[in-house]
Write a protein that holds these residues in place. Structure first.
Motif, mmCIF file in Angstrom:
data_model
loop_
_atom_site.group_PDB
_atom_site.id
_atom_site.type_symbol
_atom_site.label_atom_id
_atom_site.label_comp_id
_atom_site.label_asym_id
_atom_site.label_seq_id
_atom_site.Cartn_x
_atom_site.Cartn_y
_atom_site.Cartn_z
ATOM 1 N N ARG A 141 1.450 -1.122 -0.013
ATOM 2 C CA ARG A 141 -0.162 -0.047 0.585
ATOM 3 C C ARG A 141 0.928 1.016 -0.205
ATOM 4 N NH1 ARG A 141 -4.740 0.274 -0.792
ATOM 5 N NH2 ARG A 141 -5.834 -1.818 -0.612
ATOM 6 N N PRO A 142 1.695 1.450 1.158
ATOM 7 C CA PRO A 142 2.779 2.073 1.355
ATOM 8 C C PRO A 142 3.437 2.927 -0.579
ATOM 9 C CG PRO A 142 3.341 1.244 3.154
ATOM 10 C CD PRO A 142 2.073 0.654 1.706
ATOM 11 N N ILE A 143 3.894 1.752 -1.299
ATOM 12 C CA ILE A 143 4.620 2.372 -2.185
ATOM 13 C C ILE A 143 3.802 2.393 -3.313
ATOM 14 C CG2 ILE A 143 5.611 1.105 -4.093
ATOM 15 C CD1 ILE A 143 6.576 -1.427 -1.853
ATOM 16 N N ILE A 144 2.148 1.528 -3.288
ATOM 17 C CA ILE A 144 1.628 2.141 -4.276
ATOM 18 C C ILE A 144 0.643 3.787 -4.082
ATOM 19 C CG2 ILE A 144 -0.511 1.758 -4.999
ATOM 20 C CD1 ILE A 144 0.980 -0.871 -5.588
ATOM 21 N N ASP A 163 -6.323 5.864 -3.503
ATOM 22 C CA ASP A 163 -5.881 4.671 -2.613
ATOM 23 C C ASP A 163 -5.593 4.315 -3.246
ATOM 24 O OD1 ASP A 163 -4.765 6.450 -0.146
ATOM 25 O OD2 ASP A 163 -6.357 5.658 1.127
ATOM 26 N N GLU A 164 -6.484 3.820 -4.576
ATOM 27 C CA GLU A 164 -6.308 2.836 -5.198
ATOM 28 C C GLU A 164 -5.492 2.795 -6.262
ATOM 29 O OE1 GLU A 164 -9.225 0.486 -4.813
ATOM 30 O OE2 GLU A 164 -9.372 2.318 -3.009
ATOM 31 N N PHE A 165 -5.060 1.423 -6.461
ATOM 32 C CA PHE A 165 -4.259 1.148 -7.905
ATOM 33 C C PHE A 165 -4.829 1.355 -8.987
ATOM 34 C CE2 PHE A 165 -1.870 -2.116 -9.931
ATOM 35 C CZ PHE A 165 -1.292 -1.550 -10.609
ATOM 36 N N SER A 166 -4.373 2.701 -9.824
ATOM 37 C CA SER A 166 -5.044 2.963 -10.585
ATOM 38 C C SER A 166 -3.854 2.956 -12.051
ATOM 39 C CB SER A 166 -5.666 3.771 -10.474
ATOM 40 O OG SER A 166 -5.123 4.956 -9.930
ATOM 41 N N PRO A 167 -3.429 1.670 -12.566
ATOM 42 C CA PRO A 167 -1.653 1.686 -13.575
ATOM 43 C C PRO A 167 -2.087 2.514 -14.794
ATOM 44 C CG PRO A 167 -3.511 -0.470 -13.679
ATOM 45 C CD PRO A 167 -4.074 -0.113 -12.434
ATOM 46 N N TYR A 168 -3.576 3.151 -15.056
ATOM 47 C CA TYR A 168 -3.817 3.443 -16.766
ATOM 48 C C TYR A 168 -3.134 4.786 -16.014
ATOM 49 C CZ TYR A 168 -6.789 -0.448 -17.749
ATOM 50 O OH TYR A 168 -6.980 -2.025 -18.533
ATOM 51 N N GLN A 169 -3.802 5.193 -15.315
ATOM 52 C CA GLN A 169 -3.460 6.846 -15.368
ATOM 53 C C GLN A 169 -1.841 7.090 -14.816
ATOM 54 O OE1 GLN A 169 -5.212 8.210 -11.649
ATOM 55 N NE2 GLN A 169 -7.708 7.824 -12.622
ATOM 56 N N LEU A 170 0.053 5.768 -14.957
ATOM 57 C CA LEU A 170 0.913 5.945 -14.329
ATOM 58 C C LEU A 170 1.736 6.788 -15.926
ATOM 59 C CD1 LEU A 170 1.873 2.506 -12.724
ATOM 60 C CD2 LEU A 170 1.366 5.185 -12.483
ATOM 61 N N SER A 171 2.050 6.947 -15.889
ATOM 62 C CA SER A 171 3.020 7.815 -16.831
ATOM 63 C C SER A 171 4.416 6.887 -17.199
ATOM 64 C CB SER A 171 4.311 9.267 -16.826
ATOM 65 O OG SER A 171 5.045 8.677 -15.150
ATOM 66 N N GLY A 172 4.863 6.349 -18.361
ATOM 67 C CA GLY A 172 6.396 5.211 -18.577
ATOM 68 C C GLY A 172 6.905 5.384 -17.061
ATOM 69 N N SER A 173 7.293 6.874 -17.650
ATOM 70 C CA SER A 173 8.560 6.570 -16.072
ATOM 71 C C SER A 173 8.134 6.638 -14.671
ATOM 72 C CB SER A 173 9.235 7.588 -15.666
ATOM 73 O OG SER A 173 8.260 9.261 -15.964
#
Ligand SMILES: Cc1cc2nc3c(=O)[nH]c(=O)nc-3n(C[C@H](O)[C@H](O)[C@H](O)COP(=O)(O)O)c2cc1C
Length: 138
Positions: free
Chosen positions: A102-105, A112-122
């Protein structure tokens, strides 16, 4: 050989009856014979995966993965030529979802939710790099 890194995310197909163990078993078998290494995070809903290897092998593997009906809504987050592998220790390292993550995510998420679609490539690479300390030994 052009060493290449590809990162994508996707969503478990709600109709899928496959298990993460089966996905990992075939991933590791194919990746070993194609000199691909990488890491996979799965939280029960979303996949975030990095593939590293020769350019052709990475492209062919990603094409196969894209056509896999166990997941949907695949989005390419990053594709680049690299000098060295970041996840060279694993044919496919698996990060099992636990509350310890959780702290890393949270450091990489707006909510608070894991939402990979919002991540930039880096950011996706940074997150996977941090999670690589949590790869399960299975
Ligand atoms: C989330 C996910 C990740 C996968 N990762 C890999 C992988 O790293 N390498 C691989 O060869 N196949 C991977 N697969 C499995 C492929 O989609 C495919 O089933 C496998 O390569 C066998 O291909 P084939 O059925 O055409 O023989 C993955 C599948 C899913 C759903």
């Amino acid at each position: 050989m052009q060493l290449t890194r590809l990162i994508y995310c996707s969503k478990l197909c709600p109709l899928s009856t496959g298990s993460i163990e089966k996905i990992l078993e075939s991933s590791r078998r194919y990746n070993t014979s194609n000199a691909i290494t990488g890491i996979l995070l799965f939280n029960g809903t979303f996949f975030l995966q990095c593939l590293e290897g020769g350019r052709i092998a990475v492209n062919e593997t990603y094409c196969r993965i894209l056509h896999d009906d166990r997941h949907i809504e695949s989005v390419l987050l990053s594709y680049e030529t690299i000098d060295r592998r970041e996840f060279g220790d694993w044919a496919m390292g698996y990060v099992a979802w636990t509350k310890d993550l959780r702290p890393i995510i949270r450091a990489y998420s707006i909510t608070d939710e894991f939402s990979p679609y919002q991540l930039s490539g880096s950011s996706a690479l940074g997150l996977l790099r941090e999670l690589s300390t949590k790869v399960a030994s299975c």
